[in-house]
Design an enzyme around this catalytic site. Structure first.
Site, PDB file in Angstrom:
ATOM      1  N   GLN A 132      -9.106  -3.345   6.628  1.00 58.63           N
ATOM      2  CA  GLN A 132      -8.320  -4.444   6.566  1.00 58.63           C
ATOM      3  C   GLN A 132      -7.219  -4.602   7.745  1.00 58.63           C
ATOM      4  OE1 GLN A 132      -7.504  -3.434   2.082  1.00 58.63           O
ATOM      5  NE2 GLN A 132      -7.221  -5.686   2.545  1.00 58.63           N
TER       6      GLN A 132
ATOM      7  N   LEU B 108      -0.203  -6.747  -1.400  1.00 55.71           N
ATOM      8  CA  LEU B 108      -1.311  -6.370  -2.451  1.00 55.71           C
ATOM      9  C   LEU B 108      -2.684  -5.816  -1.784  1.00 55.71           C
ATOM     10  CD1 LEU B 108      -1.872  -5.696  -5.469  1.00 55.71           C
ATOM     11  CD2 LEU B 108      -2.791  -8.201  -5.323  1.00 55.71           C
ATOM     12  N   ASP B 109      -2.821  -4.545  -2.182  1.00 56.24           N
ATOM     13  CA  ASP B 109      -4.157  -4.058  -2.092  1.00 56.24           C
ATOM     14  C   ASP B 109      -5.042  -3.957  -2.999  1.00 56.24           C
ATOM     15  OD1 ASP B 109      -6.595  -2.991  -0.554  1.00 56.24           O
ATOM     16  OD2 ASP B 109      -5.517  -1.221   0.204  1.00 56.24           O
ATOM     17  N   SER B 110      -5.948  -4.855  -3.210  1.00 55.27           N
ATOM     18  CA  SER B 110      -6.649  -4.625  -4.455  1.00 55.27           C
ATOM     19  C   SER B 110      -7.766  -3.278  -4.423  1.00 55.27           C
ATOM     20  CB  SER B 110      -7.195  -6.122  -4.936  1.00 55.27           C
ATOM     21  OG  SER B 110      -8.176  -6.217  -3.987  1.00 55.27           O
TER      22      SER B 110
END
Length: 373
Positions: free
Chosen positions: A271, A329-331
């Site tokens: 990411q 947020l890192d899901s």
């Protein structure tokens, strides 16, 4: 002293037994071209309460200019009293008119003339006025209104027609209310239509209010938080070994199938650095820039992870203090799918032939699959 008006007496130097009454109506309804009945009802009540309505309805006409006293005509003192009191009433009435109606009564010399001009303009049963009110009544619907607002609008329009001599029957009024409702009130509509005796306007209002409250409660109870469910995929290649075991109850053997899946490499991108096969938790560039950050660690080399993609639930903080904090947020998901690409900062359109299976069983082809943020 009334809540909507105030008054006080002005001494009469000619006859102390007949003081003038000054009426001030600061909270009166401002007369417009559409609210004559409401305005008339309020003004009548105030003037009757002060015993001044006799000036505007003609029951206390203007006295003669002179009277005969011992064969000699002299000015009539009653005329002076009547004129002054009538002008005070005129001033009070003019104060209740909207600005655009002022020219309409500019030629009125007495309170009765002013009253008659307004009645002739807004209460005369002209054909065009009646047609306009009937059309207005026919067009009233609930859209954008509460039940109370809907029924008040219908009743006000019916009252205006009644003032013009065109009474609306009770059954027609009820039918007009029912016609203005939407499908969510179908149970009430069926109940009213199935009655042997007509329902009253007030009773219908009560039942519709109860239905409205029930609909509001149901809409509140069905509001759900943001939720995501786990997803599974079908492997494209299967190595299966099928064994049959006899069943004690069935006539046919029961098959049991075992899948031999080979682990697949992680095909996603980091990411941060966007390098395929890399993950944020092991990205050296991200670790160098943010040494104190601890992104979630995910083992993408395990067979169970490669064969079972997961979707994580996301919830919104309920407190004001927590919702005001900045957060990222890192899901942990490898891909993100949305029906609006504006929800994500980075995205790649998906041009493949595979379909997206949604919860209701339908399949969508050509859905844009954005890159994870």
């Amino acid at each position: 002293m009334a809540a909507s008006s105030s008054s006080y007496q002005i001494p009469n130097i000619v006859d102390s037994t007949k003081p003038f009454i000054f009426v001030h109506i600061p909270n009166a309804i401002k007369l417009t071209s559409t609210n004559y009945l409401s305005w008339k009802m309020q003004i009548e009540a105030i003037l009757i309460g002060h015993d001044l309505f006799k000036f505007v309805d003609g029951s206390y006409p203007s006295p003669t200019a002179t009277i005969t006293h011992e064969t000699t005509e002299i000015p009539n003192p009653e005329l002076s009293f009547w004129t002054r009191q009538d002008k005070l009433i005129c001033g009070a009435l003019i104060g209740t008119l909207s600005t655009d109606l002022m020219p309409l009564v500019s030629q009125a010399q007495t309170s009765k003339q002013l009253w008659d001009i307004l009645a002739k303009t807004y209460a005369t049963p002209s054909r065009g006025h009646i047609k306009q009110l009937k059309d207005q009544l026919r067009r009233i619907t609930k859209e954008g209104r509460s039940i109370t607002e809907l029924m008040q609008a219908i009743k006000a329009c019916a009252d205006q027609l009644a003032a013009l001599g065109k009474n609306v029957e009770q059954k027609d009024l009820i039918n007009r209310v029912l016609a203005g409702l939407d499908d969510s009130y179908s149970s009430v509509i069926e109940f009213v239509n199935a009655r042997d005796t007509p329902i009253s306007f007030e009773k219908l209002h009560e039942k519709l209010i109860n239905k409205e409250l029930s609909l509001l409660q149901n809409s509140t109870n069905t509001t759900l938080p943001a939720t995501a469910f786990a997803a599974t995929t079908r492997p494209s290649h299967r190595n299966t070994n099928t064994h049959f075991h006899p069943s004690s109850q069935g006539l046919l053997p029961t098959p049991t199938t075992t899948f031999n899946r080979q682990p697949r490499p992680f095909l996603g991108k980091c990411q941060w650095c966007r390098v395929q096969g890399n993950v944020l938790s092991k990205c050296p560039d991200f670790a160098r820039l943010f040494p104190n950050a601890k992104p979630p660690s995910t083992n993408f080399s395990s067979p169970s992870h490669s064969s079972k993609p997961q979707a994580n639930a996301v919830t919104i903080p309920s407190t004001t203090a927590s919702s005001s904090l900045p957060w990222i947020l890192d899901s942990g998901a490898s891909h993100h799918v949305t029906n609006d690409i504006a929800n994500l900062s980075f995205h790649d359109p998906y041009d493949g032939t595979e379909k997206l299976l949604v919860g209701d069983g339908s399949q969508n082809r050509g859905v844009s699959i954005p890159r994870e943020i």
